[in-house]
Scaffold this motif. Structure first.
Motif, PDB file in Angstrom:
ATOM      1  N   MET A   1      16.173   2.572   4.478  1.00  0.00           N
ATOM      2  CA  MET A   1      14.772   2.905   4.689  1.00  0.00           C
ATOM      3  C   MET A   1      14.005   1.672   5.145  1.00  0.00           C
ATOM      4  O   MET A   1      14.256   0.570   4.694  1.00  0.00           O
ATOM      5  N   SER A   2      13.061   1.932   6.010  1.00  0.00           N
ATOM      6  CA  SER A   2      12.154   0.852   6.374  1.00  0.00           C
ATOM      7  C   SER A   2      11.102   0.721   5.275  1.00  0.00           C
ATOM      8  O   SER A   2      10.945   1.600   4.419  1.00  0.00           O
ATOM      9  N   GLU A   3      10.351  -0.377   5.317  1.00  0.00           N
ATOM     10  CA  GLU A   3       9.302  -0.576   4.321  1.00  0.00           C
ATOM     11  C   GLU A   3       8.261   0.537   4.416  1.00  0.00           C
ATOM     12  O   GLU A   3       7.753   1.029   3.403  1.00  0.00           O
ATOM     13  N   ARG A   4       7.958   0.959   5.634  1.00  0.00           N
ATOM     14  CA  ARG A   4       6.977   2.019   5.848  1.00  0.00           C
ATOM     15  C   ARG A   4       7.470   3.342   5.253  1.00  0.00           C
ATOM     16  O   ARG A   4       6.718   4.071   4.598  1.00  0.00           O
ATOM     17  N   GLU A   5       8.737   3.662   5.480  1.00  0.00           N
ATOM     18  CA  GLU A   5       9.302   4.908   4.952  1.00  0.00           C
ATOM     19  C   GLU A   5       9.337   4.899   3.427  1.00  0.00           C
ATOM     20  O   GLU A   5       9.059   5.908   2.776  1.00  0.00           O
ATOM     21  N   ASP A   6       9.664   3.744   2.861  1.00  0.00           N
ATOM     22  CA  ASP A   6       9.663   3.617   1.408  1.00  0.00           C
ATOM     23  C   ASP A   6       8.248   3.856   0.854  1.00  0.00           C
ATOM     24  O   ASP A   6       8.058   4.558  -0.146  1.00  0.00           O
ATOM     25  N   HIS A   7       7.270   3.268   1.516  1.00  0.00           N
ATOM     26  CA  HIS A   7       5.882   3.426   1.091  1.00  0.00           C
ATOM     27  C   HIS A   7       5.470   4.894   1.142  1.00  0.00           C
ATOM     28  O   HIS A   7       4.816   5.415   0.210  1.00  0.00           O
ATOM     29  N   LEU A   8       5.813   5.593   2.206  1.00  0.00           N
ATOM     30  CA  LEU A   8       5.427   6.991   2.356  1.00  0.00           C
ATOM     31  C   LEU A   8       6.102   7.873   1.314  1.00  0.00           C
ATOM     32  O   LEU A   8       5.472   8.778   0.750  1.00  0.00           O
ATOM     33  N   TYR A   9       7.387   7.622   1.058  1.00  0.00           N
ATOM     34  CA  TYR A   9       8.095   8.443   0.073  1.00  0.00           C
ATOM     35  C   TYR A   9       7.468   8.255  -1.314  1.00  0.00           C
ATOM     36  O   TYR A   9       7.258   9.230  -2.052  1.00  0.00           O
ATOM     37  N   ARG A  10       7.153   7.024  -1.661  1.00  0.00           N
ATOM     38  CA  ARG A  10       6.517   6.772  -2.956  1.00  0.00           C
ATOM     39  C   ARG A  10       5.130   7.422  -3.026  1.00  0.00           C
ATOM     40  O   ARG A  10       4.710   7.932  -4.081  1.00  0.00           O
ATOM     41  N   ALA A  11       4.415   7.413  -1.907  1.00  0.00           N
ATOM     42  CA  ALA A  11       3.101   8.073  -1.878  1.00  0.00           C
ATOM     43  C   ALA A  11       3.249   9.573  -2.094  1.00  0.00           C
ATOM     44  O   ALA A  11       2.437  10.199  -2.790  1.00  0.00           O
ATOM     45  N   LEU A  12       4.290  10.159  -1.511  1.00  0.00           N
ATOM     46  CA  LEU A  12       4.547  11.585  -1.717  1.00  0.00           C
ATOM     47  C   LEU A  12       4.860  11.880  -3.175  1.00  0.00           C
ATOM     48  O   LEU A  12       4.405  12.891  -3.730  1.00  0.00           O
ATOM     49  N   LEU A  13       5.648  11.005  -3.810  1.00  0.00           N
ATOM     50  CA  LEU A  13       5.977  11.206  -5.222  1.00  0.00           C
ATOM     51  C   LEU A  13       4.712  11.153  -6.079  1.00  0.00           C
ATOM     52  O   LEU A  13       4.531  11.961  -7.006  1.00  0.00           O
ATOM     53  N   ARG A  14       3.835  10.197  -5.782  1.00  0.00           N
ATOM     54  CA  ARG A  14       2.593  10.092  -6.556  1.00  0.00           C
ATOM     55  C   ARG A  14       1.719  11.317  -6.331  1.00  0.00           C
ATOM     56  O   ARG A  14       1.113  11.848  -7.263  1.00  0.00           O
TER      57      ARG A  14
END
Length: 333
Positions: A1-14
């Motif tokens: 995962m890129s840093e951006r993709e990691d950020h988006l996935y975590r945002a979805l979880l939240r």
């Protein structure tokens, strides 16, 4: 995962952890605004990339939701393994590694049968002994990309044969190669052979049982075929055939044997198998075939094959009807 993709996935979880309950899981309750419309991160076009990676799913109304973390990590691992396998296989092919190794061995130990058959143009090659045949099977299946057709006239497979063939067949199925196999009816009376063939079916193989005599043949990608030198003594060796006309004739023979054979019976023909139950369950949770196949750890072709078989068994005209009928029969809880 890129840093951006990691950020988006975590945002979805939240976002998912704060989403209010709704009568319809596909959309938020009317009295609560959708957090996705409030958070610019969650409207990012990179969300499509998360869906492609198997980290999220998109509902019919367009709302993107994260898959559970264990599934997300599993999808990333599977994706990396597939990419690595393709990269390594490409390197092997580009560098002609196998051809080079075969040349070394032939130079060191020239075959006593050299010069027989049509080895000069490689259209028909004589392979003497079971070791040479197994080596040819290894090479053919390593490069297989679309289809593997096999027959086992005896039906019963020895423990040694199962041990040798299992990693080869599983490797093919993992890559999404379509595998069809016809076995003699004796397989139905041999517990070990029957268990092995049913194992292959759960991973996507198509297997039929013939109650009539069948010929021994292996055909890979409709470009190469193996047939015994002596059908009464298969350990003697085989002919490796690449001549298009002969291969085409063997394919025609195989299709006739396939049409005359019966489906391999399940352990309980009245109930779905474990993988079929999972396919039915995914009809309610997965928005795309690709997502469902990734969740099962099989190719999309294998997933669709299982789904088509279930729809025929249920007499369903579409997927929604299949899920409803399965629920009525108690196949889904």
């Amino acid at each position: 995962m890129s840093e951006r993709e990691d950020h988006l996935y975590r945002a979805l979880l939240r976002r998912e952890s704060t989403r209010p309950p709704a009568e319809h899981p596909e959309r938020p309750a009317a009295e609560h605004p959708d957090p996705e419309s409030q958070d610019p991160d969650l409207r990012d076009p990179d969300l499509d990339r998360l869906v492609t990676l198997g980290l999220a799913s998109r509902a019919a109304n367009g709302v993107v939701r994260p898959v559970p973390p264990p599934r997300a990590v599993d999808a990333l691992i599977d994706g990396r393994l597939r990419a690595l396998r393709e990269e390594l296989e490409g390197e092997v092919t580009q560098r002609a590694v196998l051809e080079s190794l075969f040349r070394e061995r032939r130079a060191a130990t020239p075959s006593p049968h050299a010069g027989t058959g049509s080895e000069n143009n490689q259209m028909i090659t004589h392979l003497y002994g079971i070791d040479a045949v197994r080596e040819a099977i290894d090479e053919l299946t390593f490069f297989a990309r679309s289809e593997d057709l096999t027959t086992h006239p005896r039906g019963v497979m020895s423990p040694e044969s199962i041990t040798v063939s299992r990693p080869i067949n599983m490797r093919l199925l993992r890559r999404g190669v379509r595998m069809r196999m016809i076995l003699g009816a004796a397989v139905l009376q041999d517990e070990a052979s029957l268990a092995y063939t049913r194992e292959l079916v759960t991973h996507g193989a198509e297997i039929r049982v013939s109650h009539h005599p069948i010929e021994r043949v292996i055909i890979v990608d409709r470009q190469a075929a193996l047939t015994p030198i002596d059908p009464t003594l298969t350990a003697k060796g085989a002919l490796l055939v690449r001549e298009p006309g002969l291969v085409s004739t063997l394919i025609t023979l195989y299709e006739r044997m396939w049409q005359a054979a019966d489906e391999l019976p399940g352990e309980d023909t009245d109930l779905p198998s474990d993988i079929e139950r999972k396919v039915l369950a995914l009809l309610r949770t997965a928005d795309k075939d690709e997502t469902a196949a990734r969740h099962l750890g099989v190719s999309i072709r294998t997933y669709r094959k299982h789904l088509a078989t279930l729809m025929r068994r249920l007499g369903a005209a579409n997927r929604v009807e299949a899920a409803l009928i399965a629920h009525e029969r108690g196949w889904l809880t």
